[in-house]
Structures are given as C-alpha cells and as structure tokens.
Scaffold this motif. Structure first.
Motif, PDB file in Angstrom:
ATOM      1  N   LEU A   1     -67.524-126.491 -25.576  1.00 52.13           N
ATOM      2  CA  LEU A   1     -67.206-125.644 -26.727  1.00 52.13           C
ATOM      3  C   LEU A   1     -68.094-124.411 -26.754  1.00 52.13           C
ATOM      4  N   ALA A   2     -69.394-124.597 -26.456  1.00 50.63           N
ATOM      5  CA  ALA A   2     -70.316-123.462 -26.454  1.00 50.63           C
ATOM      6  C   ALA A   2     -69.922-122.454 -25.384  1.00 50.63           C
ATOM      7  N   ARG A   3     -69.486-122.948 -24.219  1.00 50.08           N
ATOM      8  CA  ARG A   3     -69.074-122.027 -23.151  1.00 50.08           C
ATOM      9  C   ARG A   3     -67.819-121.255 -23.556  1.00 50.08           C
ATOM     10  N   ARG A   4     -66.808-121.978 -24.067  1.00 54.36           N
ATOM     11  CA  ARG A   4     -65.550-121.322 -24.409  1.00 54.36           C
ATOM     12  C   ARG A   4     -65.732-120.312 -25.547  1.00 54.36           C
ATOM     13  N   HIS A   5     -66.411-120.737 -26.604  1.00 51.99           N
ATOM     14  CA  HIS A   5     -66.624-119.823 -27.724  1.00 51.99           C
ATOM     15  C   HIS A   5     -67.591-118.708 -27.348  1.00 51.99           C
ATOM     16  N   GLY A   6     -68.520-118.996 -26.442  1.00 53.60           N
ATOM     17  CA  GLY A   6     -69.418-117.942 -25.977  1.00 53.60           C
ATOM     18  C   GLY A   6     -68.663-116.824 -25.295  1.00 53.60           C
TER      19      GLY A   6
ATOM     20  N   ALA B   1     -69.260-109.053 -35.691  1.00 52.52           N
ATOM     21  CA  ALA B   1     -69.751-110.371 -35.299  1.00 52.52           C
ATOM     22  C   ALA B   1     -70.674-110.974 -36.352  1.00 52.52           C
ATOM     23  N   ARG B   2     -70.727-110.356 -37.534  1.00 48.83           N
ATOM     24  CA  ARG B   2     -71.633-110.871 -38.554  1.00 48.83           C
ATOM     25  C   ARG B   2     -71.202-112.267 -38.998  1.00 48.83           C
ATOM     26  N   PRO B   3     -72.159-113.113 -39.422  1.00 41.53           N
ATOM     27  CA  PRO B   3     -71.802-114.460 -39.852  1.00 41.53           C
ATOM     28  C   PRO B   3     -70.862-114.419 -41.048  1.00 41.53           C
ATOM     29  N   ARG B   4     -69.885-115.263 -41.044  1.00 40.67           N
ATOM     30  CA  ARG B   4     -68.949-115.312 -42.164  1.00 40.67           C
ATOM     31  C   ARG B   4     -68.412-116.731 -42.297  1.00 40.67           C
ATOM     32  N   ARG B   5     -68.026-117.049 -43.528  1.00 40.93           N
ATOM     33  CA  ARG B   5     -67.496-118.376 -43.793  1.00 40.93           C
ATOM     34  C   ARG B   5     -65.991-118.332 -43.582  1.00 40.93           C
ATOM     35  N   ASP B   6     -65.507-118.939 -42.494  1.00 38.77           N
ATOM     36  CA  ASP B   6     -64.071-118.963 -42.226  1.00 38.77           C
ATOM     37  C   ASP B   6     -63.524-120.353 -42.551  1.00 38.77           C
ATOM     38  N   ALA B   7     -62.258-120.566 -42.178  1.00 38.92           N
ATOM     39  CA  ALA B   7     -61.617-121.845 -42.499  1.00 38.92           C
ATOM     40  C   ALA B   7     -62.327-123.011 -41.821  1.00 38.92           C
TER      41      ALA B   7
ATOM     42  N   ASP C   1     -76.848-120.620 -40.118  1.00 39.59           N
ATOM     43  CA  ASP C   1     -76.109-121.506 -39.222  1.00 39.59           C
ATOM     44  C   ASP C   1     -75.813-122.822 -39.942  1.00 39.59           C
ATOM     45  N   LEU C   2     -74.521-123.156 -40.059  1.00 36.62           N
ATOM     46  CA  LEU C   2     -74.102-124.373 -40.764  1.00 36.62           C
ATOM     47  C   LEU C   2     -74.742-125.624 -40.173  1.00 36.62           C
ATOM     48  N   ARG C   3     -74.921-125.654 -38.848  1.00 33.99           N
ATOM     49  CA  ARG C   3     -75.418-126.857 -38.187  1.00 33.99           C
ATOM     50  C   ARG C   3     -76.853-127.169 -38.584  1.00 33.99           C
ATOM     51  N   ASN C   4     -77.575-126.165 -39.085  1.00 35.11           N
ATOM     52  CA  ASN C   4     -78.938-126.395 -39.549  1.00 35.11           C
ATOM     53  C   ASN C   4     -79.018-126.578 -41.056  1.00 35.11           C
TER      54      ASN C   4
ATOM     55  N   THR D   1     -67.912-126.298 -36.139  1.00 39.51           N
ATOM     56  CA  THR D   1     -69.117-125.485 -36.342  1.00 39.51           C
ATOM     57  C   THR D   1     -69.544-124.721 -35.103  1.00 39.51           C
ATOM     58  N   SER D   2     -68.912-124.993 -33.964  1.00 39.28           N
ATOM     59  CA  SER D   2     -69.379-124.392 -32.713  1.00 39.28           C
ATOM     60  C   SER D   2     -69.268-122.865 -32.727  1.00 39.28           C
ATOM     61  N   ARG D   3     -68.127-122.354 -33.147  1.00 36.11           N
ATOM     62  CA  ARG D   3     -67.920-120.904 -33.106  1.00 36.11           C
ATOM     63  C   ARG D   3     -68.936-120.171 -33.992  1.00 36.11           C
ATOM     64  N   ALA D   4     -69.140-120.678 -35.212  1.00 35.07           N
ATOM     65  CA  ALA D   4     -70.108-120.047 -36.108  1.00 35.07           C
ATOM     66  C   ALA D   4     -71.515-120.158 -35.540  1.00 35.07           C
ATOM     67  N   GLY D   5     -71.827-121.299 -34.902  1.00 31.47           N
ATOM     68  CA  GLY D   5     -73.148-121.470 -34.323  1.00 31.47           C
ATOM     69  C   GLY D   5     -73.396-120.540 -33.147  1.00 31.47           C
ATOM     70  N   ILE D   6     -72.373-120.361 -32.306  1.00 30.17           N
ATOM     71  CA  ILE D   6     -72.519-119.454 -31.155  1.00 30.17           C
ATOM     72  C   ILE D   6     -72.665-118.015 -31.646  1.00 30.17           C
ATOM     73  N   ARG D   7     -71.890-117.649 -32.680  1.00 31.19           N
ATOM     74  CA  ARG D   7     -72.031-116.309 -33.259  1.00 31.19           C
ATOM     75  C   ARG D   7     -73.465-116.111 -33.766  1.00 31.19           C
ATOM     76  N   ALA D   8     -74.021-117.143 -34.390  1.00 31.89           N
ATOM     77  CA  ALA D   8     -75.390-117.051 -34.903  1.00 31.89           C
ATOM     78  C   ALA D   8     -76.390-116.845 -33.774  1.00 31.89           C
ATOM     79  N   GLU D   9     -76.148-117.463 -32.609  1.00 33.63           N
ATOM     80  CA  GLU D   9     -77.054-117.285 -31.470  1.00 33.63           C
ATOM     81  C   GLU D   9     -77.002-115.843 -30.951  1.00 33.63           C
ATOM     82  N   TYR D  10     -75.801-115.288 -30.822  1.00 37.76           N
ATOM     83  CA  TYR D  10     -75.679-113.900 -30.385  1.00 37.76           C
ATOM     84  C   TYR D  10     -76.369-112.953 -31.364  1.00 37.76           C
TER      85      TYR D  10
END
Length: 434
Positions: A55-60, A73-79, A220-223, A276-285
């Motif tokens: 998931l991290a590779r694909r969303h990355g 690319a700013r963090p946002r709360r999506d569906a 980041d939601l995961r944290n 949560t992967s997409r939002a987390g990867i966005r947070a890393e970038y």
C-alpha cells in the motif's frame, strides 16, 4: 569493517567497462548495473507487513505523481479518513461492550458462573483498552533542565514547522528517530537514535528534527488516539488467537476455532491500513518538504542517503559488539573509553563510505522499493519528490529556517555526553535497539 579505503579496479564481466571501487563494499558497474543488488531481498515479517508495504508503494507512486503535477498535497480529511475513524470507534466499542458485559455478569452472579465469566470479560477489556504511552525504561531520558541547548534547537525547529515543541527526549541505540506521546495528558516525546544522530551533519540533524516534528503538524491518523489505539487493540487480538505450535489433539480443535476470528481480525487490520495508508504517505511527503524548508533540500536528501546505509551501520555495530565480547571484561574506565571511541570509529567509517556506494544503494533501493518501514513511501520516491520540487535553501545557508551554530553544537554535544556513553555501552553489549 575498516575505515581505510582499498581501491580495486577490474573490468565488468557483463559489458567490459572499467569498474573502480572500494573492495570493502560491493563492486558494481555504473554502466550496466551489473551486481548493483547482489543480496537477496529480506523476507517480510508476515501478511500484514507485506500488505502495508505494498500500500505504501502504490500510494507513494500515486501521490508523487499528484504532487509533481501541482496538486494540493496538504493533509485533509477525506472519506477514507472518516471511514477509518468510524471503524476504529467500532473496535473501541467492542472493548466497552466487554467491560459492560463483564460488570453485568458480576452483578448477575448466576451461582458463581457469572462471576467467572465477568472476570474473564473484564480482563479482556482491560487488556484491550487503549493506554497512554509511557517513558521507556532503561534508556536515557532528557528533560529541559538536563539539555537546555538541545531543547532550544528542537524549539526552533518546532516553530519553523508550525507545531508546539516536545516535553522530553529519549536517547537510544536505534539508527532511527521518532515522535510519540506519553502520559494521560499526551505529552510529546522525541526519540533520538544516537547512532543516526552521530553520523549526521549539523544541517542533516536539523532536517531530521524537522521531519519528525512535522508529524505533529500533519495530524497523521495512524498516530492519533482513536485510530492508533484501535490498531494496537486489533494487533493484540491477532496475537492472542495465534495458532498454538505443535498442537495436541485438543489444541488442534482450539486452533481450528481460531481460524475464522483470526482471519476476521487480520482483515480488519488490513482494512485500517488501507483506509489510512494514503493519508499517512501524504504526511510523510509533507514532513520531508517541511524538513527541507527547515534545514535545506540538500540536508533533507543527505538524511535519506544516510538512511539507505542504515542496514550496513547495523552490521558494523554488531561487529563492534562481537569484538568487544572477544576482548572480555575490563576496568570501568577502559569500558567508558571504549564507549566514547565507538562514536569516533562509527563517524570515521561513515565518512569513508564512497559516493559510488551511496549511488549503488540508491539504485538498489529503487529496484527493491527500499522503505524505512511499512508506513513510509519508498525512499527513492521521497528523494525524487524533494529533488523535483523547488529547492529550499540550496544556494544560501541563511535561507534555511533554522541554521546550525558551531558553538551551540558543542554545547549540545556536552549535554548528550552522558547519554551517548550509556548508549555506546549498551551497543557494545549487543543491545541494538529497533
């Protein structure tokens, strides 16, 4: 591993081009990539780990394409974020239901059977209930009074990324860094791996702090408390119903009963990862970009190159621990001297790594999809994102939001002296932290 370069020249067996390299490292051909990645990839820990990395590779890749195209690319709360929060709340609802059911069984009694059932349900609820983090035991913990200059630097970086600073800093032996929270009030904690800190330049240290503190700003939601603790609860459930090894006849039946619940819990974990992967990867970038803005793009890119050789540094540290064990116990004074000398040898070794080894690691990392862990996009994509964007402070040092000051660097080193000696002693005993 020696820190002295040993030049080797040979023709490439594939294309015949001349190969110049250091015999301490893998010899490879820059023209045709012969032997660029001779080691077999390490197997993943399990299905969940593989799912997270994929998931991290694909969303990355997807997010990098969006960011390079100029998308926001700013963090946002999506569906997906909303769905993850709802799912996490449902997980916590099960914990609440266990607690309520346990209390009800205790009150009902049912001739003693209810008391037993109630105690079991309450024990499960207690085991699965979210808990605040705690300061790690057995590791040096620094508060503001212990290291005022280090905290002043962290404060400067926190202001640059737009977030409050930390309350405590833990120093350990990992080749990494992280941020988390501890206590009921959610105080902020920075974890600094001393081996990584020692090998970075002053600018790269600022980039490291900028990246880690940016995670507080990115949300980041995961944290977060709701989703992060739900992942922990599901992980605990998944481990509790792990199949029993070498089962007897009765245990075979128990293992069979575990199959369906374990698949369900594993599926929920994968679903939370997916949501949560997409939002987390966005947070890393975004954290990388804030690190570049805080320290400079070259510093942020240099930090990633250091992370590429982290595995080699781990091997080097384990080799040093083996050598220390062969020398046997000595006086405490000699032990302290060896601990301090460890950092000198480590920095000398890293300084001796030639550029062609970093380039090999970059090319091999791109082939394998090297990641710091399953929550990060592949390192080569993070590097590409930084290099393709607008350079931050590339030409003028004073353009960086935070710049290192030599005399303060010496003061920070003095504040870390006791911790670095303690960590070095642990490393020489073979205690390399994850």
């Amino acid at each position: 591993m020696s820190a002295i370069a040993e030049e080797t020249i040979q023709p490439c067996p594939e294309c015949g081009s001349e190969i110049r390299g250091d015999s301490r490292f893998t010899l490879w051909c820059t023209a045709c990539d012969w032997n660029v990645d001779p080691a077999a990839p390490q197997p993943e820990a399990g299905r969940l780990e593989r799912a997270g990395r994929e998931l991290a590779r694909r969303h990355g890749e997807q997010l990098l394409a969006e960011m390079l195209s100029g998308s926001d690319a700013r963090p946002r709360r999506d569906a997906s974020a909303v769905a993850a929060t709802v799912l996490a709340a449902a997980v916590h609802g099960i914990t609440v239901a266990l607690a309520v059911g346990g209390a009800w069984c205790l009150v009902a009694g049912w001739g003693g059977a209810g008391i037993v059932a109630g105690l079991v349900l309450l024990a499960l609820a207690w085991l699965l209930a979210p808990r605040p983090g705690r300061l790690p035991e057995g590791r040096p913990v620094l508060l503001r009074a212990d290291a005022p200059e280090l905290f002043a630097l962290v404060d400067d970086v926190a202001r640059a990324v737009g977030t409050p600073s930390v309350h405590a800093i833990v120093v350990n032996g990992s080749i990494n860094a992280a941020v988390t929270t501890y206590g009921i009030r959610g105080r902020r904690l920075l974890v600094l791996g001393m081996p990584l800190w020692e090998i970075l330049t002053p600018e790269e240290r600022i980039a490291l702090l900028g990246h880690e503190l940016a995670h507080y700003a990115n949300g980041d939601l995961r944290n977060g408390l709701v989703v992060g603790s739900a992942v922990r609860s599901l992980t605990v459930w998944h481990d509790i119903i792990r199949p029993l090894p070498q089962p007897s006849g009765l245990e075979l039946i128990v293992n069979a009963l575990y199959v369906l619940p374990r698949l369900l819990i594993g599926g929920l974990l994968v679903l939370l990862l997916r949501l949560t992967s997409r939002a987390g990867i966005r947070a890393e970038y975004l954290a990388d970009r804030l690190a570049a803005r805080t320290a400079s793009t070259p510093a942020a890119v240099g930090l990633m190159d250091r992370l590429l050789v982290a595995e080699s540094l781990g091997v080097w540290l384990r080799t040093e621990a083996n050598r220390a064990a062969l020398r046997g116990p000595r006086s405490s004074r000699n032990a302290a001297d060896r601990a301090d000398e460890l950092w000198e040898r480590l920095t000398a070794y890293v300084a001796s790594i030639p550029e062609h080894e970093y380039e090999r690691q970059r090319r091999a990392g791109a082939r394998r999809g090297h990641q710091v862990d399953a929550t990060h996009p592949p390192t080569h994509l993070r590097r590409a994102s930084l290099l393709a964007g607008q350079p931050e402070a590339a030409d003028a040092a004073d353009a960086a939001a935070v710049t290192p000051e030599a005399h303060k660097g010496d003061l920070i080193a003095a504040e870390l002296a006791t911790a670095r000696t303690e960590v070095a002693r642990r490393l020489l005993r073979g205690a390399l932290d994850d």
